[in-house]
Design a protein around this motif. Structure first.
Motif, PDB file in Angstrom:
ATOM      1  N   HIS A 174       0.836  -1.193   0.000  1.00 49.46           N
ATOM      2  CA  HIS A 174       0.000   0.000   0.000  1.00 49.46           C
ATOM      3  C   HIS A 174       0.876   1.249   0.000  1.00 49.46           C
ATOM      4  N   PRO A 175       0.287   2.392  -0.324  1.00 50.74           N
ATOM      5  CA  PRO A 175       0.975   3.659  -0.065  1.00 50.74           C
ATOM      6  C   PRO A 175       1.290   3.792   1.424  1.00 50.74           C
ATOM      7  N   PRO A 176       2.110   4.766   1.808  1.00 55.76           N
ATOM      8  CA  PRO A 176       2.771   4.678   3.111  1.00 55.76           C
ATOM      9  C   PRO A 176       2.074   5.323   4.299  1.00 55.76           C
ATOM     10  N   GLY A 198      -2.974  19.128  -9.220  1.00 50.65           N
ATOM     11  CA  GLY A 198      -1.518  19.226  -9.122  1.00 50.65           C
ATOM     12  C   GLY A 198      -1.014  18.963  -7.714  1.00 50.65           C
ATOM     13  N   ILE A 199      -1.718  19.500  -6.721  1.00 46.73           N
ATOM     14  CA  ILE A 199      -1.315  19.271  -5.328  1.00 46.73           C
ATOM     15  C   ILE A 199      -1.477  17.806  -4.954  1.00 46.73           C
ATOM     16  N   ALA A 200      -2.577  17.188  -5.393  1.00 46.57           N
ATOM     17  CA  ALA A 200      -2.800  15.769  -5.094  1.00 46.57           C
ATOM     18  C   ALA A 200      -1.686  14.902  -5.687  1.00 46.57           C
ATOM     19  N   VAL A 201      -1.310  15.190  -6.937  1.00 46.12           N
ATOM     20  CA  VAL A 201      -0.227  14.436  -7.579  1.00 46.12           C
ATOM     21  C   VAL A 201       1.092  14.668  -6.848  1.00 46.12           C
ATOM     22  N   ALA A 202       1.334  15.890  -6.413  1.00 43.04           N
ATOM     23  CA  ALA A 202       2.571  16.187  -5.676  1.00 43.04           C
ATOM     24  C   ALA A 202       2.644  15.368  -4.384  1.00 43.04           C
ATOM     25  N   CYS A 203       1.502  15.212  -3.707  1.00 37.38           N
ATOM     26  CA  CYS A 203       1.482  14.396  -2.493  1.00 37.38           C
ATOM     27  C   CYS A 203       1.817  12.941  -2.787  1.00 37.38           C
ATOM     28  N   PHE A 204       1.476  12.499  -3.997  1.00 38.61           N
ATOM     29  CA  PHE A 204       1.645  11.097  -4.390  1.00 38.61           C
ATOM     30  C   PHE A 204       3.060  10.787  -4.878  1.00 38.61           C
ATOM     31  N   VAL A 205       3.900  11.803  -4.990  1.00 34.81           N
ATOM     32  CA  VAL A 205       5.248  11.631  -5.532  1.00 34.81           C
ATOM     33  C   VAL A 205       6.063  10.570  -4.790  1.00 34.81           C
ATOM     34  N   PRO A 206       6.041  10.508  -3.433  1.00 26.86           N
ATOM     35  CA  PRO A 206       6.823   9.449  -2.768  1.00 26.86           C
ATOM     36  C   PRO A 206       6.482   8.048  -3.253  1.00 26.86           C
ATOM     37  N   VAL A 207       5.193   7.806  -3.529  1.00 31.04           N
ATOM     38  CA  VAL A 207       4.775   6.491  -4.014  1.00 31.04           C
ATOM     39  C   VAL A 207       5.329   6.238  -5.416  1.00 31.04           C
ATOM     40  N   LEU A 208       5.304   7.259  -6.246  1.00 30.17           N
ATOM     41  CA  LEU A 208       5.835   7.128  -7.597  1.00 30.17           C
ATOM     42  C   LEU A 208       7.338   6.888  -7.569  1.00 30.17           C
TER      43      LEU A 208
END
Length: 511
Positions: free
Chosen positions: A65-67, A218-228
């Motif tokens: 899962h995401p962290p 854009g903010i939502a995607v930025a939050c998801f960057v660690p997972v990517l």
């Protein structure tokens, strides 16, 4: 004009907003006390043990899962210097209380305070939300809180002309959606549900011509960057694992009754007398279409998780809790209907709610007693096919004195090896601070990243596993230079072997 599916009466006005808010606070307090009591006595579950163990090592993301929930567990344990189970469950209980209030606020924002109050009651009565996701260490706790908060902010923007024109609210919605994405991959369906609402409503299409929704995205995607980043560094392992889960067991053949079986299982998680009206009012909202924007927002948020994961069962498999983030948003639809129901209907609903609450309390008590002490005899267990479903909650603490009694580990270059990620999770929660735990199997989940096997070449191993996994000498001799037997260490409950375990010693590990 009221839809026939949502009957109107003046009864909704009998409870004023301040009174409804006071009742809501009382429900939050009572439900939170109940969850704390449950969390204090319920033994650790399989998924919880796994999470506690792998959360000790910080990672940008994790295999399953995401962290976010693992960051929460690991950070909280380090803050207090303890892995006491109740202590680690407290943040998730707090999230359960927050989610209870958020669903009240969402229902009140859309349909009035009485609808919000009923939404909160329904949320806490559904076992999957009120007992599991609101109290235990699951990624669903942060997901539900973030999803409800996102929906509340979006409702404020799109349903209150002139009040949501500030970019700040869209930025907040993006941040909250980002937290949902960091909680579980279901967050993608939350974002798509919002997009579906914007595309299918006239006012929503106007919003898409403004910077707000794109700033939020854009903010939502930025939050998801660690997972990517983590997935990019590990061959997109987590994405591949989750994408393949729905295909397992299907064999590519069409299973026409798969969705029906799935819906029945979902009804058990929600309770049938809650699930059936939820489904009725969700379908009614879908048929009515986007003319009523308040209901349509909930329909768009609910629809995708239910359709996608139920649809998977046509050719594959699906677990009933996968659809729950969708059913979450159907709850205020039923809350509105109960708020506007007639006096007799409301009295019946109150009686059913009270009986359900008492029944859930009794069920939780029975499950806890059986998990800890095995209160039922063998004849009673025949109702479950002769097996005890609570054996999965049995404490593994008895393994620790068995190792000490045998003088194990004998040296510093020793790890514990097992052959199933579930057993590895239990052993890692118990011993992971003192000894590395390796999962010597093809489906090792995050253990391949927590303790990479190649780092332990030449080490000795204490092998602990179920009969069958640990008895294959030919397979084990490919991994170790030498093997030696040990006395079994099976876990017992109420005078019977609940979890049969065998132990062997091995040396010269060859990854």
């Amino acid at each position: 004009m009221q839809s026939p599916a949502f009957p109107h009466s003046e009864s909704a006005g009998e409870i004023k907003a301040p009174s409804a808010a006071h009742w809501a606070l009382a429900v939050v307090a009572l439900a939170t006390i109940a969850r704390i009591g449950l969390a204090a006595v319920l033994p650790v579950g399989v998924d919880e043990a796994y999470s506690i163990g792998i959360a000790r090592q910080f990672s940008l993301s994790y295999f399953d899962h995401p962290p976010l929930h693992l960051w929460l567990v690991g950070g909280w344990a380090k803050l207090w210097g303890s892995e006491d189970l109740l202590l680690l469950r407290l943040p998730f209980i707090a999230l359960g209380a927050l989610s209870s209030w958020l669903i009240y606020a969402l229902g009140a924002r859309l349909f009035g305070p009485v609808a919000g109050l009923w939404s909160m009651v329904l949320f806490n009565l559904a076992p999957v939300f009120g007992l599991a996701h609101g109290a235990l260490i699951f990624p669903d706790g942060p997901l539900i809180a973030a999803a409800l908060a996102t929906a509340l902010v979006v409702a404020q923007i799109v349903l209150a002309p002139g009040e949501g024109r500030r970019l700040g609210l869209w930025a907040l919605a993006g941040l909250l959606a980002g937290l949902a994405l960091l909680s579980k991959y279901h967050g993608v369906l939350l974002v798509l549900g919002i997009l579906l609402f914007l595309v299918t409503t006239r006012e929503g299409r106007r919003w898409l011509l403004t910077p707000g929704p794109w700033l939020a995205a854009g903010i939502a995607v930025a939050c998801f960057v660690p997972v990517l980043v983590w997935n990019g560094q590990h061959d997109w392992a987590s994405f591949a694992f989750q994408a393949g889960r729905g295909r397992v067991g299907g064999g590519g053949d069409v299973r026409p009754f798969g969705p029906i079986e799935s819906l029945l299982s979902q009804a058990v998680y929600l309770l049938p007398w809650i699930a059936v009206p939820l489904g009725w009012f969700l379908v009614s909202g879908l048929v009515s279409g986007p003319n009523n924007a308040r209901r349509w927002l909930l329909v768009c948020l609910a629809l995708l998780p239910i359709l996608v994961f139920t649809g998977l069962t046509l050719t594959g498999r699906g677990l009933p809790h996968w659809q729950m983030p969708g059913w979450l948003f159907a709850i205020p639809l039923l809350g509105e209907a109960l708020a506007h129901a007639g006096r007799i209907t409301r009295r019946i609903a109150v009686a059913v709610a009270v009986i359900t609450a008492l029944g859930l309390a009794a069920l939780a008590t029975v499950v806890t007693m059986q998990a800890r002490w095995g209160s039922f005899d063998a004849q009673t267990l025949q109702l479950f096919g002769g097996s005890d479903p609570t054996d999965a909650l049995l404490s593994w603490e008895a393994v620790r004195p068995e190792l000490l009694k045998r003088g194990l580990p004998a040296d510093d270059r020793t790890f514990i090896g097992t052959f199933n990620w579930v057993r590895a999770g239990e052993l890692n929660a118990l011993f992971g601070k003192q000894l590395p735990v390796l999962c010597l199997c093809s489906d090792a989940r995050h253990f391949d990243y927590l303790n990479p096997p190649e780092a332990y070449a030449g080490w000795n191993a204490i092998l602990i596993g179920m009969p069958g996994h640990i008895d294959d000498d030919a397979a084990l001799r490919e991994k170790f230079a030498a093997l030696a037997p040990q006395e079994d260490i099976s876990l017992s409950k109420a005078g019977r072997v609940a979890v049969p375990l065998r132990m062997r010693l091995a040396s010269g590990f060859r990854p």
